[in-house]
Design a protein around this motif. Structure first.
Motif, mmCIF file in Angstrom:
data_model
loop_
_atom_site.group_PDB
_atom_site.id
_atom_site.type_symbol
_atom_site.label_atom_id
_atom_site.label_comp_id
_atom_site.label_asym_id
_atom_site.label_seq_id
_atom_site.Cartn_x
_atom_site.Cartn_y
_atom_site.Cartn_z
ATOM 1 N N GLY A 107 1.480 5.187 -0.195
ATOM 2 C CA GLY A 107 0.737 5.728 -1.331
ATOM 3 C C GLY A 107 0.093 4.705 -2.232
ATOM 4 N N ALA A 108 -0.223 3.530 -1.690
ATOM 5 C CA ALA A 108 -0.902 2.505 -2.490
ATOM 6 C C ALA A 108 -2.277 2.994 -2.926
ATOM 7 C CB ALA A 108 -1.041 1.217 -1.685
ATOM 8 N N ASP A 109 -2.740 2.510 -4.052
ATOM 9 C CA ASP A 109 -4.070 2.880 -4.549
ATOM 10 C C ASP A 109 -5.172 2.061 -3.894
ATOM 11 O OD1 ASP A 109 -3.204 4.792 -6.564
ATOM 12 O OD2 ASP A 109 -2.433 3.069 -7.659
ATOM 13 N N VAL A 110 -4.870 0.795 -3.566
ATOM 14 C CA VAL A 110 -5.897 -0.087 -3.004
ATOM 15 C C VAL A 110 -5.278 -1.030 -1.985
ATOM 16 C CG1 VAL A 110 -7.215 -0.074 -5.176
ATOM 17 C CG2 VAL A 110 -5.635 -1.944 -4.701
ATOM 18 N N ILE A 111 -6.133 -1.538 -1.094
ATOM 19 C CA ILE A 111 -5.788 -2.673 -0.232
ATOM 20 C C ILE A 111 -6.895 -3.698 -0.382
ATOM 21 C CG2 ILE A 111 -5.577 -3.526 2.141
ATOM 22 C CD1 ILE A 111 -4.282 -0.875 2.903
ATOM 23 N N ILE A 112 -6.498 -4.917 -0.715
ATOM 24 C CA ILE A 112 -7.423 -6.046 -0.765
ATOM 25 C C ILE A 112 -7.058 -6.950 0.401
ATOM 26 C CG2 ILE A 112 -8.170 -8.050 -2.104
ATOM 27 C CD1 ILE A 112 -7.445 -6.472 -4.633
ATOM 28 N N SER A 113 -8.049 -7.356 1.186
ATOM 29 C CA SER A 113 -7.731 -8.044 2.433
ATOM 30 C C SER A 113 -8.628 -9.246 2.668
ATOM 31 C CB SER A 113 -7.860 -7.053 3.602
ATOM 32 O OG SER A 113 -7.223 -7.532 4.751
ATOM 33 N N GLY A 114 -7.982 -10.405 2.904
ATOM 34 C CA GLY A 114 -8.714 -11.635 3.170
ATOM 35 C C GLY A 114 -8.002 -12.471 4.202
ATOM 36 N N LEU A 121 -10.235 -2.841 9.163
ATOM 37 C CA LEU A 121 -9.454 -2.211 8.094
ATOM 38 C C LEU A 121 -9.720 -0.711 7.966
ATOM 39 C CD1 LEU A 121 -7.486 -2.414 5.731
ATOM 40 C CD2 LEU A 121 -9.366 -3.264 4.305
ATOM 41 N N PRO A 122 -10.978 -0.245 7.938
ATOM 42 C CA PRO A 122 -11.192 1.208 7.820
ATOM 43 C C PRO A 122 -10.582 1.995 8.981
ATOM 44 C CG PRO A 122 -13.214 0.011 7.347
ATOM 45 C CD PRO A 122 -12.257 -0.976 7.929
ATOM 46 N N GLU A 123 -10.603 1.411 10.175
ATOM 47 C CA GLU A 123 -10.040 2.076 11.353
ATOM 48 C C GLU A 123 -8.539 2.264 11.198
ATOM 49 O OE1 GLU A 123 -9.410 1.060 16.108
ATOM 50 O OE2 GLU A 123 -10.963 0.031 14.959
ATOM 51 N N ALA A 141 -3.045 12.073 -2.925
ATOM 52 C CA ALA A 141 -4.039 12.838 -3.675
ATOM 53 C C ALA A 141 -5.406 12.158 -3.678
ATOM 54 C CB ALA A 141 -3.561 13.055 -5.106
ATOM 55 N N ARG A 142 -5.401 10.827 -3.662
ATOM 56 C CA ARG A 142 -6.655 10.075 -3.713
ATOM 57 C C ARG A 142 -6.714 9.132 -2.516
ATOM 58 N NH1 ARG A 142 -5.793 7.510 -8.199
ATOM 59 N NH2 ARG A 142 -6.967 8.855 -9.623
ATOM 60 N N ARG A 143 -7.864 9.086 -1.872
ATOM 61 C CA ARG A 143 -8.008 8.194 -0.725
ATOM 62 C C ARG A 143 -7.934 6.738 -1.195
ATOM 63 N NH1 ARG A 143 -9.455 9.028 4.512
ATOM 64 N NH2 ARG A 143 -10.249 7.230 5.676
ATOM 65 N N ILE A 144 -7.238 5.936 -0.428
ATOM 66 C CA ILE A 144 -7.041 4.532 -0.784
ATOM 67 C C ILE A 144 -8.376 3.794 -0.824
ATOM 68 C CG2 ILE A 144 -6.738 3.650 1.577
ATOM 69 C CD1 ILE A 144 -4.325 2.030 0.463
ATOM 70 N N LYS A 145 -8.497 2.863 -1.754
ATOM 71 C CA LYS A 145 -9.723 2.069 -1.910
ATOM 72 C C LYS A 145 -9.546 0.728 -1.199
ATOM 73 C CE LYS A 145 -11.568 5.226 -4.533
ATOM 74 N NZ LYS A 145 -10.561 6.265 -4.331
ATOM 75 N N LEU A 146 -10.610 0.277 -0.541
ATOM 76 C CA LEU A 146 -10.541 -0.906 0.312
ATOM 77 C C LEU A 146 -11.507 -1.982 -0.154
ATOM 78 C CD1 LEU A 146 -10.540 0.917 3.772
ATOM 79 C CD2 LEU A 146 -8.578 0.349 2.311
ATOM 80 N N ALA A 147 -11.007 -3.217 -0.179
ATOM 81 C CA ALA A 147 -11.844 -4.336 -0.612
ATOM 82 C C ALA A 147 -11.622 -5.557 0.276
ATOM 83 C CB ALA A 147 -11.541 -4.710 -2.056
#
Length: 379
Positions: A107-114, A121-123, A141-147
Motif C-alpha cells: 500500500g505504498a503511495d509512491v515508488i522512486i527508482s534509480g 517498473l510499470p509492468e 484506494a489510490r494507484r501508486i505513483k511512479l518516478a
C-alpha cells in the motif's frame, strides 16, 4: 518561501514540496520516513537490503526483505497516518520485481527508482495489481505513483519514450539527481570531473551553471511528454540541496520541489546509528570523496579507514553472498557492498561504507526533522 505551494502529483497531494531521499542500507526506514511525512513532506523508505536486521537475513534474505518492506511501511504509517510515504527501490538489485510488487501490495503511495533506468517498473506494478485481483484482495484506494531518477535529459528522454511506447504511460513525477548527491551517482568519473564535482573543494570548483542547463533540458523533455498526456509531470531537483537558498535556486529553474537526503541524516529521527550521524558532524570538506562502488557506478562517501584500505588494494574477506546486485561477481568485487553498508547502519563506522552528499561536512549538530523542514522552506 513561507506558505510554500503543495506538491501535486495527479490525485496525490504532498503538503510541502520536499521529498526525503531514500538512503540504504537502514538509514531511511520508518522513523525518518514517518517523521518527514508527519511534517508534511514525502517520506521515503529505502528498500535496499531492508531486512538486514531480521534474524534470518543471512540465510533467507529474500523473505527477510519482503517482511521488512511491509513492516517498515506499517510502522511509518503509524507515525504519519495521513502522510505520503513510499519506497526507493534500486533497479540494480536482484529481485527488483519482487521488491516493487511487495511495495505495491503493502500500500505504498509512491515508488522512486534509480541506480539504473526503471524500464520495466510499470509492468511490475501492473502485475502486482493483477495478482491482488486474482487473490481477491481489495486494491489500494489510490494507484501508486511512479518516478524514475534521472541525471540527464538523455536518460529522461529514454525512460519517457520507453514507457510511452511500451506501456502507453509516462512517469507521475521525475527526480533529477545532480552530481552533488550522495551514494551512487548517475555520472561517469569523467563527467564528474568536467563538472568540478570530484575535487577536495567542490563548493569552489562545481560548475553549477553547466548542470543548471542540463536540469532545464530535463524540464523541457518531461514537459513535452506531459503535454502529450494532457497533464503536468512534476520535476523534483535532487543532489547537494542543503539550505533554503538551495531550494529557492532550484525553484527558480522551474523545479516543482526538491528531494533532500544528506540533510536529514543528522536528525533525531533518522534510523541511522548515532555513530553514523557523528561521522557527518566530524567530516571535513576534504574527507568527502568519490569512490567506485561494486555496483559499477561512482559513489560519494566519507573517507574513513575502510575506504583508505580499499584504495590501497585491500580486499576484505567475503564470507557470504547476499545476491543483492544483478551484475556482481563475488570473485572480482573489491568488497561486499551489503556488508559495508550494514556496518554503517550498525555504527561500525571504521569498517563501513559511509555514503553521503557533497554537503555532509556542513552538518554541525543533531536537529529534528521539523527543524530541517522549516529551514529548507524558510518558515
Amino acid at each position: 518561501m513561507s506558505g510554500s505551494k503543495p506538491l501535486i502529483i495527479g490525485d496525490l497531494v504532498v503538503e510541502k514540496p520536499v521529498i526525503q531521499g531514500g538512503m540504504g542500507v537502514g538509514i531511511s526506514l520508518h522513523r525518518l520516513a514517518g517523521a518527514v511525512a508527519a511534517a508534511g513532506g514525502m517520506g521515503i523508505i529505502s528498500a535496499a537490503q531492508i531486512g538486514f536486521s531480521e534474524p534470518d537475513f543471512t540465510t533467507n534474505f529474500v523473505e527477510a526483505n519482503l517482511r521488512a518492506i511491509r513492516r517498515e511501511l506499517k510502522l511509518a504509517r503509524e507515525l504519519a497516518p495521513n502522510g505520503v510515504i513510499g519506497f526507493n527501490i534500486m533497479v540494480a538489485t536482484k529481485h527488483y520485481d519482487m521488491w516493487v510488487k511487495e511495495a505495491v501490495k503493502a500500500g505504498a503511495d509512491v515508488i522512486i527508482s534509480g541506480a539504473g533506468l526503471p524500464v520495466s517498473l510499470p509492468e511490475y506494478v501492473q502485475e502486482a495489481y493483477e495478482e491482488l485481483e486474482a487473490e481477491k484482495i481489495p486494491l489500494p484506494a489510490r494507484r501508486i505513483k511512479l518516478a524514475p531518477i534521472v541525471s540527464s535529459a538523455k536518460s529522461a528522454s529514454v525512460i519517457c519514450k520507453m514507457w510511452d511506447r511500451k506501456y502507453h504511460t509516462v512517469p507521475d513525477f521525475v527526480v533529477v539527481e545532480g552530481p552533488l548527491a550522495g551514494g551512487h551517482l548517475g555520472f561517469t568519473r569523467e563527467q564528474l570531473a568536467e563538472l568540478g564535482a570530484d575535487t577536495a573543494d567542490v563548493p569552489s570548483t562545481y560548475q553549477r551553471e553547466a548542470y543548471d542547463k542540463e536540469f532545464q533540458a530535463v524540464l523541457e523533455t518531461v514537459k513535452a511528454y506531459g503535454e502529450k498526456y494532457g497533464r503536468h509531470i512534476p520535476v523534483m531537483a535532487a543532489g547537494g540541496i542543503w539550505s533554503h537558498e538551495d531550494v529557492l535556486h532550484q525553484l527558480s529553474l522551474g523545479a516543482d520541489g526538491v528531494q533532500v537526503g544528506t540533510r536529514f541524516v543528522t536528525t533525531e529521527e533518522c534510523d541511522a546509528s548515532e555513530a553514523y550521524k557523528q561521522t557527518y558532524i566530524n567530516a571535513r570538506k576534504e574527507d568527502i570523496v568519490i569512490t567506485q562502488s561494486p555496483v559499477g557506478m561512482p559513489g560519494r562517501a566519507i573517507l574513513n579507514p575502510f575506504l583508505r584500505r580499499i584504495k590501497e588494494g585491500d580486499r576484505p574477506a567475503i564470507r557470504s553472498c547476499f545476491q543483492c546486485l544483478e551484475h556482481c561477481d563475488i570473485r572480482t568485487i573489491p568488497y561486499c557492498i551489503t556488508m559495508a553498508l550494514v556496518k554503517a547502519a550498525r555504527g561500525e563506522t571504521d569498517e563501513a561504507l559511509l555514503f553521503c552528499g557533497s554537503n555532509a561536512y556542513r552538518a554541525e549538530r543533531i536537529e529534528t526533522v521539523e527543524q530541517v523542514m522549516r529551514e529548507l522552506l524558510g518558515e
